[in-house]
Design a protein around this motif. Structure first.
Motif, PDB file in Angstrom:
ATOM      1  N   GLU A 453       0.852  -1.198   0.000  1.00 40.30           N
ATOM      2  CA  GLU A 453       0.000   0.000   0.000  1.00 40.30           C
ATOM      3  C   GLU A 453       0.890   1.251   0.000  1.00 40.30           C
ATOM      4  OE1 GLU A 453      -3.577   0.020   0.121  1.00 40.30           O
ATOM      5  OE2 GLU A 453      -4.191  -1.796   1.153  1.00 40.30           O
ATOM      6  N   TRP A 454       0.750   2.126   1.010  1.00 37.06           N
ATOM      7  CA  TRP A 454       1.480   3.396   0.963  1.00 37.06           C
ATOM      8  C   TRP A 454       2.966   3.213   1.285  1.00 37.06           C
ATOM      9  CZ3 TRP A 454      -1.054   8.601   2.347  1.00 37.06           C
ATOM     10  CH2 TRP A 454      -2.397   8.620   1.974  1.00 37.06           C
ATOM     11  N   ILE A 455       3.757   4.138   0.804  1.00 35.29           N
ATOM     12  CA  ILE A 455       5.195   4.164   1.060  1.00 35.29           C
ATOM     13  C   ILE A 455       5.544   5.547   1.598  1.00 35.29           C
ATOM     14  CG2 ILE A 455       7.479   4.067  -0.025  1.00 35.29           C
ATOM     15  CD1 ILE A 455       6.271   1.958  -1.966  1.00 35.29           C
ATOM     16  N   ALA A 456       6.371   5.589   2.654  1.00 36.72           N
ATOM     17  CA  ALA A 456       6.749   6.864   3.270  1.00 36.72           C
ATOM     18  C   ALA A 456       8.243   6.836   3.570  1.00 36.72           C
ATOM     19  CB  ALA A 456       5.950   7.087   4.562  1.00 36.72           C
ATOM     20  N   VAL A 457       8.875   7.985   3.455  1.00 37.65           N
ATOM     21  CA  VAL A 457      10.317   8.083   3.664  1.00 37.65           C
ATOM     22  C   VAL A 457      10.583   8.910   4.918  1.00 37.65           C
ATOM     23  CG1 VAL A 457      12.503   8.881   2.697  1.00 37.65           C
ATOM     24  CG2 VAL A 457      10.767   7.838   1.201  1.00 37.65           C
ATOM     25  N   ASN A 458      11.368   8.330   5.850  1.00 38.18           N
ATOM     26  CA  ASN A 458      11.702   9.016   7.096  1.00 38.18           C
ATOM     27  C   ASN A 458      12.602  10.209   6.787  1.00 38.18           C
ATOM     28  OD1 ASN A 458      12.693   9.821   9.608  1.00 38.18           O
ATOM     29  ND2 ASN A 458      12.815   7.730  10.396  1.00 38.18           N
ATOM     30  N   PRO A 459      12.155  11.429   7.093  1.00 37.68           N
ATOM     31  CA  PRO A 459      12.975  12.598   6.747  1.00 37.68           C
ATOM     32  C   PRO A 459      14.268  12.662   7.562  1.00 37.68           C
ATOM     33  CG  PRO A 459      11.123  13.263   8.131  1.00 37.68           C
ATOM     34  CD  PRO A 459      10.915  11.802   7.797  1.00 37.68           C
ATOM     35  N   LYS A 460      14.332  11.914   8.655  1.00 37.10           N
ATOM     36  CA  LYS A 460      15.516  11.983   9.528  1.00 37.10           C
ATOM     37  C   LYS A 460      16.664  11.101   9.052  1.00 37.10           C
ATOM     38  CE  LYS A 460      13.585  14.817  12.412  1.00 37.10           C
ATOM     39  NZ  LYS A 460      13.983  16.246  12.342  1.00 37.10           N
ATOM     40  N   ASN A 461      16.350   9.968   8.401  1.00 38.03           N
ATOM     41  CA  ASN A 461      17.447   9.075   8.006  1.00 38.03           C
ATOM     42  C   ASN A 461      17.245   8.412   6.644  1.00 38.03           C
ATOM     43  OD1 ASN A 461      15.526   7.117   8.433  1.00 38.03           O
ATOM     44  ND2 ASN A 461      16.508   6.188  10.213  1.00 38.03           N
ATOM     45  N   LYS A 462      16.182   8.804   5.920  1.00 32.72           N
ATOM     46  CA  LYS A 462      15.914   8.317   4.559  1.00 32.72           C
ATOM     47  C   LYS A 462      15.478   6.852   4.491  1.00 32.72           C
ATOM     48  CE  LYS A 462      18.982  11.696   2.393  1.00 32.72           C
ATOM     49  NZ  LYS A 462      20.082  11.909   1.456  1.00 32.72           N
ATOM     50  N   ASP A 463      15.214   6.201   5.635  1.00 33.03           N
ATOM     51  CA  ASP A 463      14.633   4.859   5.574  1.00 33.03           C
ATOM     52  C   ASP A 463      13.281   4.931   4.869  1.00 33.03           C
ATOM     53  OD1 ASP A 463      16.724   3.698   6.901  1.00 33.03           O
ATOM     54  OD2 ASP A 463      15.667   3.434   8.812  1.00 33.03           O
ATOM     55  N   VAL A 464      12.965   3.900   4.101  1.00 32.59           N
ATOM     56  CA  VAL A 464      11.717   3.846   3.350  1.00 32.59           C
ATOM     57  C   VAL A 464      10.805   2.802   4.006  1.00 32.59           C
ATOM     58  CG1 VAL A 464      10.695   3.614   1.051  1.00 32.59           C
ATOM     59  CG2 VAL A 464      13.088   4.326   1.288  1.00 32.59           C
ATOM     60  N   TYR A 465       9.574   3.177   4.302  1.00 37.86           N
ATOM     61  CA  TYR A 465       8.614   2.293   4.960  1.00 37.86           C
ATOM     62  C   TYR A 465       7.466   1.999   3.995  1.00 37.86           C
ATOM     63  CZ  TYR A 465      10.744   3.301   9.550  1.00 37.86           C
ATOM     64  OH  TYR A 465      11.606   3.406  10.607  1.00 37.86           O
ATOM     65  N   CYS A 466       6.979   0.756   4.017  1.00 34.89           N
ATOM     66  CA  CYS A 466       5.850   0.380   3.154  1.00 34.89           C
ATOM     67  C   CYS A 466       4.875  -0.485   3.947  1.00 34.89           C
ATOM     68  CB  CYS A 466       6.342  -0.377   1.923  1.00 34.89           C
ATOM     69  SG  CYS A 466       5.025  -0.930   0.816  1.00 34.89           S
ATOM     70  N   THR A 467       3.597  -0.131   3.886  1.00 33.28           N
ATOM     71  CA  THR A 467       2.575  -0.961   4.507  1.00 33.28           C
ATOM     72  C   THR A 467       2.242  -2.133   3.586  1.00 33.28           C
ATOM     73  OG1 THR A 467       1.031   0.672   3.631  1.00 33.28           O
ATOM     74  CG2 THR A 467       1.422   0.717   6.000  1.00 33.28           C
ATOM     75  N   LEU A 468       2.190  -3.324   4.170  1.00 27.66           N
ATOM     76  CA  LEU A 468       1.729  -4.526   3.471  1.00 27.66           C
ATOM     77  C   LEU A 468       0.453  -4.917   4.202  1.00 27.66           C
ATOM     78  CD1 LEU A 468       5.263  -6.057   3.182  1.00 27.66           C
ATOM     79  CD2 LEU A 468       3.906  -5.117   1.317  1.00 27.66           C
ATOM     80  N   THR A 469      -0.681  -4.593   3.607  1.00 27.05           N
ATOM     81  CA  THR A 469      -1.918  -4.503   4.385  1.00 27.05           C
ATOM     82  C   THR A 469      -2.412  -5.852   4.885  1.00 27.05           C
ATOM     83  OG1 THR A 469      -4.019  -3.324   4.499  1.00 27.05           O
ATOM     84  CG2 THR A 469      -3.587  -4.543   2.468  1.00 27.05           C
TER      85      THR A 469
END
Ligand code: FEO
Ligand code: CA
Ligand code: CA
Ligand code: CA
Length: 657
Positions: A453-469
């Motif tokens: 689903e959505w993808i978001a990037v942590n502004p503090k360290n550039k890690d990329v997060y993705c929800t797998l619903t």
């Protein structure tokens, strides 16, 4: 989404996007993850007790090349419910709820803004609570089923915290609520109204005397299922497979979104396949169509009965015009939306754009069970591209993700002539690769995922997060969860913190669920959740998690979802792994779409499909549209409406802090 159909069951036994249409032999994420997690458990010399590795997991114990910045000691999240404790979260967690209400923490206040049917102009056609607004009126009103959303400030500095453009998607329509007499009889006018309720609304809002309101605006506009559109990038509008019986128009099933560094809005076409169908018994889908989930019944909208545009037997190329990312300039109402074909054709959940080394990088999940995670890397400096009159989204490379067993990953290029994507294997050119993106990704060996689903990037360290619903689960060795009814959040760190890199390291941030049903879940009453979907980082690094438990599972003990109750939004501190529930929505809804003003003191959140048919609560009907919910109006003659909710602290402080 939970597509409504009529006639037939009032809610599908399972959502169409929970069914895989991926016949490839590619390894599933669960298969890979379980191997990886088993190996890590073995490295630690212990059993694979979930709490240790599933929350704020540490990759440091695994054989990885370069531990990502998020590698922090594993362990339980800090005790929630202590406002003022160190960390990013300063609010008291909201309890789970089955109420038909929108609940926020103590010290917060809410205001309902722009429910479905609100006129874009204060002088526009007024909402009719019996659902009798015409298609022409709906064209001038806020659409249905609010989803991804952004706030574009107008004016400089503090002015931009109290005035701006809200740009929001309208994913689909609940036809039982959209029409006063329901959808049993499908007509051309009903199709027109449904199309007008889809797409994107651009509306100017302003805070006056402490209250947010819609104001008259030269920017206000609707982009709907019939708005003229352009195509750009490798797939031209003149491509033989895009020639249909009508002019190029419309965007449909606009789920999540993205924002470019040059200030445009990207709207993403997700379950567009569900609108097409046919009564022609001689028709059957091609392999390409089947891979995208096209079938004679669609999701039961039955538009093809009244509008040949949606009849796959009579206008079969129209569907090739969908599945794209569409760029909209919110400050130029005359500019046509542009379908950016270089980003590929699939069921785009969203399109999260970041910059790296002067280039644009756009991450996008393909939300179907067993489908993939993609990223587009722009060619060259985006400012230079724009100075040359080229769109940075038209030139670049589309990649698809492969997750390896050892915590590493690789981005595989979908480039004509590279790897298996050759003429010898039946690929014609790059346009062909993009029209058939899913099959190209199958061919290169991408990893099947539990509905990205959505993808978001942590502004503090550039890690990329993705929800797998959630997902049905795939064959594999010791899968953490097969099936995976609750979903999880995966994250990765690109090599060298460079989003253009072609390798990464990954781990699981959190496994969602309810420990009462699944002992591997390390959550408690303050933060149990399921089916994560919306995901967004604020500038201080708080991760906002929104849930979309299907109405075929929501509130049901038989699905392990009774304790989790209504859909919710939570906030997480990625440094500590702490998660707290921030709000709970009304009955039958999902929570999706979140943004704040630049000062983070006003938050906008969308409530989508309140009152939709629900296994737990029943089904709305023309006789009783309020059977499940009557939020937000609670008018005894009214009907439930999707809406944006404004959330502020009574002390004017930063949301979530
Ligand atoms: Fe539109 Fe995948 O949620
Ligand atoms: Ca949904
Ligand atoms: Ca979604
Ligand atoms: Ca969803």
């Amino acid at each position: 989404m939970s597509a409504q159909s009529a006639p037939g069951p009032v809610f599908p036994e399972i959502d169409p996007d929970e069914v895989s249409s991926n016949p490839s032999g590619n390894r599933s994420f669960q298969d890979v993850a379980s191997t990886f997690l088993s190996r890590r458990a073995a490295l630690r010399g212990g059993t694979a007790a979930a709490a240790g590795f599933l929350v704020a997991g540490s990759l440091s114990g695994a054989a990885v090349a370069s531990p990502p910045a998020h590698a922090v000691p594993a362990g339980k999240p800090a005790a929630p419910g202590k406002p003022g404790s160190r960390g990013l979260l300063g609010f008291a967690p909201v309890p789970t709820s089955t109420d038909d209400a929108f609940t926020v923490p103590p010290g917060y206040e809410t205001q309902v803004l722009i429910p479905w049917g609100t006129p874009l102009s204060p002088r526009g056609p007024q909402w009719r609570k019996d659902g009798s607004n015409t298609a022409a009126e709906q064209e001038q009103q806020i659409g249905m089923n609010h989803d991804g959303m952004h706030f574009f400030p107008l004016g400089k500095g503090r002015e931009g915290n109290r005035r701006g453009l809200l740009v929001l998607n309208h994913e689909y329509v609940d036809q039982e609520l959209l029409f006063p007499d329901g959808p049993a009889e499908m007509t051309r006018e009903k199709v027109a109204k449904a199309l007008a309720a889809h797409g994107v609304s651009v509306v100017e809002v302003e805070e006056r005397k402490g209250k947010w309101q819609v104001v008259e605006s030269r920017y206000a506009r609707k982009v709907t299922g019939t708005t003229p559109v352009e195509f750009s990038g490798p797939v031209k509008v003149t491509h033989p497979e895009l020639r249909s019986n009508n002019a190029p128009m419309g965007t449909l099933n606009n789920c999540s979104h993205g924002v470019t560094p040059w200030g445009t809005y990207l709207t993403c076409e997700e379950n567009w396949n569900g609108y097409f169908g046919t009564e022609d018994p001689s028709w059957s889908p091609t392999p390409e169509q089947a891979r995208y989930g096209i079938n004679a019944g669609g999701f039961g909208y039955r538009w093809h009965l009244a509008d040949e545009r949606f009849d796959v037997a009579r206008n079969g190329n129209e569907l090739n015009r969908f599945g794209w990312v569409v760029e909209i300039d919110p400050t130029n109402p005359k500019a046509k939306p542009v379908k950016r074909t270089a980003l590929g054709r699939f069921k785009h959940e969203g399109c999260t754009v970041v910059e790296s080394r002067g280039r644009v990088v756009a991450y996008s999940g393909d939300d179907q069970d067993g489908d993939y995670i993609y990223k587009f890397v722009g060619e060259g400096n985006w400012r230079t591209q724009r100075a040359l009159g080229r769109s940075p989204l038209d030139h670049g490379t589309l990649y698809v993700a492969r997750f390896e067993d050892d915590g590493r990953g690789t981005w595989l290029p979908l480039r004509f002539g590279t790897g298996p994507l050759t003429a010898g294997n039946g690929w014609k050119d790059q346009a062909d690769v993009l029209i058939r993106t899913r099959q190209a990704a199958d061919a290169v060996g991408a990893t099947k995922m539990d509905r990205p689903e959505w993808i978001a990037v942590n502004p503090k360290n550039k890690d990329v997060y993705c929800t797998l619903t959630n997902g049905t689960g795939w064959p594999g060795e010791a899968n953490p969860r097969t099936p995976n009814p609750y979903g999880h959040i995966i994250r990765w760190a690109e090599k060298g913190r460079d989003h253009t890199a072609t390798t990464f390291t990954w781990d699981i941030f959190v496994l969602a669920g309810d420990p009462a049903y699944d002992s591997s879940v390390d959550l408690n009453e303050d933060n149990i959740f399921g089916s994560p979907d919306g995901l967004w980082f604020d500038d201080e690094g708080r991760l906002w998690i929104q849930t979309d438990i299907s109405n075929s599972s929501q509130n049901l003990a038989s699905r392990g979802y009774d304790n989790i109750a209504n859909n919710a939004m939570l906030a997480a501190d990625p440094r500590t792994g702490e998660i707290r529930r921030f709000l709970v929505g009304p009955r039958g809804c999902e929570i999706t779409g979140v943004i704040t003003t630049p000062d983070r003191r006003t938050m906008f959140v969308n409530v989508q499909h309140p009152g939709e048919a629900s296994a737990a609560w029943g089904a709305p009907s023309p006789a009783n549209p309020r059977a499940v919910s009557n939020w937000p109006d609670f008018d005894p003659q009214g009907r439930p409406r999707s809406a944006t909710v404004v959330i502020r602290r009574t002390d004017g402080g930063i949301i979530g802090a």
